[in-house]
Enzyme design. Sequence first.
Site, PDB file in Angstrom:
ATOM      1  N   GLN A 712       0.824  -1.204   0.000  1.00  0.00           N
ATOM      2  CA  GLN A 712       0.000   0.000   0.000  1.00  0.00           C
ATOM      3  C   GLN A 712       0.863   1.260   0.000  1.00  0.00           C
ATOM      4  O   GLN A 712       0.594   2.217  -0.729  1.00  0.00           O
ATOM      5  CB  GLN A 712      -0.912   0.007   1.225  1.00  0.00           C
ATOM      6  CG  GLN A 712      -2.067  -0.974   1.154  1.00  0.00           C
ATOM      7  CD  GLN A 712      -3.130  -0.501   0.183  1.00  0.00           C
ATOM      8  OE1 GLN A 712      -3.860   0.444   0.444  1.00  0.00           O
ATOM      9  NE2 GLN A 712      -3.213  -1.161  -0.950  1.00  0.00           N
ATOM     10  N   GLY A 777      -3.942   3.404   3.658  1.00  0.00           N
ATOM     11  CA  GLY A 777      -4.090   3.299   2.212  1.00  0.00           C
ATOM     12  C   GLY A 777      -3.771   4.563   1.442  1.00  0.00           C
ATOM     13  O   GLY A 777      -3.254   4.501   0.329  1.00  0.00           O
ATOM     14  N   GLU A 778      -4.062   5.728   2.013  1.00  0.00           N
ATOM     15  CA  GLU A 778      -3.844   6.987   1.302  1.00  0.00           C
ATOM     16  C   GLU A 778      -2.668   7.785   1.848  1.00  0.00           C
ATOM     17  O   GLU A 778      -2.296   8.813   1.280  1.00  0.00           O
ATOM     18  CB  GLU A 778      -5.122   7.835   1.380  1.00  0.00           C
ATOM     19  CG  GLU A 778      -6.289   7.196   0.651  1.00  0.00           C
ATOM     20  CD  GLU A 778      -7.635   7.774   1.060  1.00  0.00           C
ATOM     21  OE1 GLU A 778      -8.131   8.648   0.335  1.00  0.00           O
ATOM     22  OE2 GLU A 778      -8.177   7.345   2.092  1.00  0.00           O
TER      23      GLU A 778
END
Length: 811
Positions: A712, A777-778
Site C-alpha cells: 500500500q 491506504g492513502e
Amino acid sequence: MSSQTPDDVTDENVSDQLHARQGGWTSPERGGPSLTRRRVLGAAGMGVVVSALSGPSGIASAARPSAPARTRSGPPSQEWIGAPLPRTEGPLKVRGAAPYAAEFAFHGMVYAALVFSTIAKGRIVAIDTSAAESAPGFVHVMSHYNAPRMKPMMPWASSEKAAGNDALPIMQDDRIRWNGQPIAVVLAETQEQADYAASLVRATCEAEAATTSFAQAKANGTETAMLGGQPVHIEIGDAEAALATAAVSVDATFHTPYQNHNAIEPHAVTVAWHGDELEVHDASQSVAHNAWSLATMLGIDEHQVHVTSPYVGGAFGGKFMGTHQVLAAAASRLAGRPVRLALSRAGVYRLVGGRALTEQRLAIGAARDGRFVALIHTGTSTHIPGSPHPELAQFVSYSSYATDTLKIDLQWAYLDMVANAAMRAPGEAVGSFALESAVDEVAVALGMDPIELRIRNEPATDPLSGLPFSSRNIVKAWRAGAKRFGWERRNPTPRAVREGDWLIGMGCGAGSHMYAREPGGSARLTLAGDGTVEVAIAAHDAGMGTATVQTQIIAEQLALRPEQVELRLADSALPGLVPGVGSSQTTTVAATMVAATHEVVAELLKLVRGDSPLAGLTADDVTPRDGGLAKIDDPGRHESYASILTRAGRDELTIDASGGNPTESERYSMYSYGAMFCEVRVNAVTGETRVSRLLGSMDCGRVMNARTAAGQFRGGMIMAMGLALTEETLYDERTARIMNPSLAEYHIPVHADVPKIDVIWTGIPDPHAPLGARGIGELSMNGTAAAIANAIYNATGKRVRQLPITLDKLL
C-alpha cells in the site's frame, strides 16, 4: 523502530520472518505455512469467501507486547497480526480464476455500448438510431425518449447509504450537462456489435453558452466551499498581519491539474432482472450503498437489489455509485435481458471524473528561529453543483504545524464538466504538495535544515481543535527515515552535486491522513462445531488486502489458525455498511471483530457445563487461547470451542456484532503520519527527471500485515510520482472535451520510471484506535510529490510550483 524494507517483505524470505515472529515456523517446502483455497460462491452471488495460510498447529508464539487495544489481557496462542502473510486470494488471481464484474455471465445476456455527447451544455434536438437498428446483432437502444422513469442520483453523504458522485438526473430529459455525458445506450449480441452499432447513432444537439475554462469560471464569481454543511473558511488571529511583519516569509501560488482514475480494471457491471428483483455484479467499493441507491432511483425496495463485488481491480475512490450502473439496470429492464456494460478507458475519463484542478495560495511567516507565526492556505478548485467532493487541498494545513495565526479558505469555481470524483487522498495529495513545498522554501530562506524546521514546528495539541493527539510519533519517523536514507549526505546548496550531465538532489516532505472509522461496522460470526469460524460483513477488497488482513485479525482474536477462518465479503445481503473509503476499512472491521469476540466469549460461557474447566468463570476471567477459551492466569483451565459446542448439543453458535460509533475521534485528534524522502537526477541538458530513490517512514499505529502494508505504501508513492511528474488530464477549453482519454496519451508511471522504494514504520500502536491501528491506504500519497519537487529544487535550483513537473519547466 520496526524496519520493513523491500527485502523484508519479498516472497523469498516471508518464511524467515514467520520463523522469527512465530517462534519456529519454517518455509512451505519444509512443512511450514502454505496457501489453500476453500471455496468461492457462484455467480448468483453471496460474495467472496476466502481463507488463508494453513500450517501446523500448536506453535508457540514469540513474546511480544500486546497492543493497548487488545480484546483480552492474556496473550493468544499465536500472534498473526503484523505477520507478512501473502494474499489469501493470490493463487486464484494468478490463475485467472477470480471473477471480476465483466466476467459474470447470464443466459441470454447482451452487451452495452454508450453514445456520448460532444458538447458541454445544451439540449438534444433529435437522435437518429435507424442505422444502428439495422446493424448486425442489434437488440435495443435506450435514450431519454424511452428510458424508464428514475429519480436523480443521491450524492455521497446526503443520506446514510447514498454514494453518488453528483445529484444529476440520468437520461431523464433532453438536457446535456457536460461533454461526454451518455445520451444513448445501444445493446447488441456481442460487444463488438454493440460498439459498431453505437458508432452509427447520430445526435443533433443545440449548444448553449457553457463555462469551460478555469479563468472563465473564476471570472463568473466563486462560492465558498462547504464540508459537512460548514463553510471551508477558518481564521485564528490575524494571519495576514502576522505574515506582513514576519522576519522571514514565503507567499507563493501553486497549481495542480485535472487528473483521471486509471485503475487496472475499468469500471464494469453485469446485471439481470428476476421479475422485480435486480441482481448486480459490480466493480464497487460500496455494495450496500449501491444497492440502496439503485433501489431508490428505480423505485423498488432496497431488498429487491442484490449487489456483489467479489474482486475489484483497483478503486482509489472512483468506484462508488456511478452513472453506468444505473444505465445498465435501466437498459436491462427495458430490453428484458441481462446486460453487461464495461466502460472503455475513454469511457472512464468521460463518465467517472477524477481529481479537480486547484490553484492554491500558500503563505508562511516565520521568526528567525524558525517558529511559524502565520500560516495561510487558501485557493480555488473546480466544481459542479451537487458534487459531494470538495477537493479540499487546505485540509492538510488544519493540524500539520503549530502556528500563532492561521487562515484557511477554499472557493469553488463552477464549470460545465463531469463531476470530479474522490481520488486517492482527495484534496490532501495536492494540498500537501503546496504546503510542503512552501515549508521547504521557508527552510531555504532561513538557511535551516528542512527536517529540523518541521520538527521545530511540531504542535503539542491539535492546532485547530485543541484536542490532544491520540498518538503522534512523526518526529521518530523523521529521525529514523533521515538516518536510513542518508540525509546527512545531502548538500543543501542547489546544483552542488553532479555526475556528468546529471544533477542530483535530495528532498523531503511530510504527509498525513486523518483517521477514520465508519459507524456501520456490523458483522455476523458463526462458530461451527468443528472449531472453524465464518465471518460475514459487507466490506470490500479492492486490492488492498482486506481479506488477508481481516482473516489475520479474526484468527488472532479467536486464537485460531488462519485456515480455520472463512471470510465472506462484498455482498449487499451481508450485514454491515462498510464502504471502502477514507482508509477506514481496517479500523472499522477491526472494531467489529473486537466486539464480536466479546459477544462470542459471553455466549460460549453460557453454554459451558458444570464439569468444564471453565465452570464458574466470567468473561473477565477468560481469553481465547489455542482454539478455545482459557483462564487468563491459569491456561491449564482450557476448553476448545468444538468441545463447548458439542457438549452443549450445538452444531454452531451465531452472533451479530457491531463496532459501535467512532467516539474516539471525538475525544482525540487522530491522524496517520509519514516522513517522505526522495533523491532525483535531473539531466542538465534535456531536463529529464529520474527519481532514483524513495523512502517512506511511517507513523501509522500498529501495522496489521507487513507485506500488504508495504504494498500500500509503495503504491501510494508511485501514484504520487505520477502526480508530481507525468499525470495531467488535458481539456480543450473551447469545448470541455477531454483530449487525452487513453493511457497512450495520459502518462502514468511505468516500471521503468519506478526506483527501488524503501518503507519503514514506527510500529507504535495507537492506544485509542481498534487494535492500535490507523489507516494507511492513502497516507503515502501525501508528501511524496512535495519531496520530489523539493529534491528537484535541490538538484537544479529551480522551484516549480505547477504540476506535473515536466522537462520543459526545467530547461
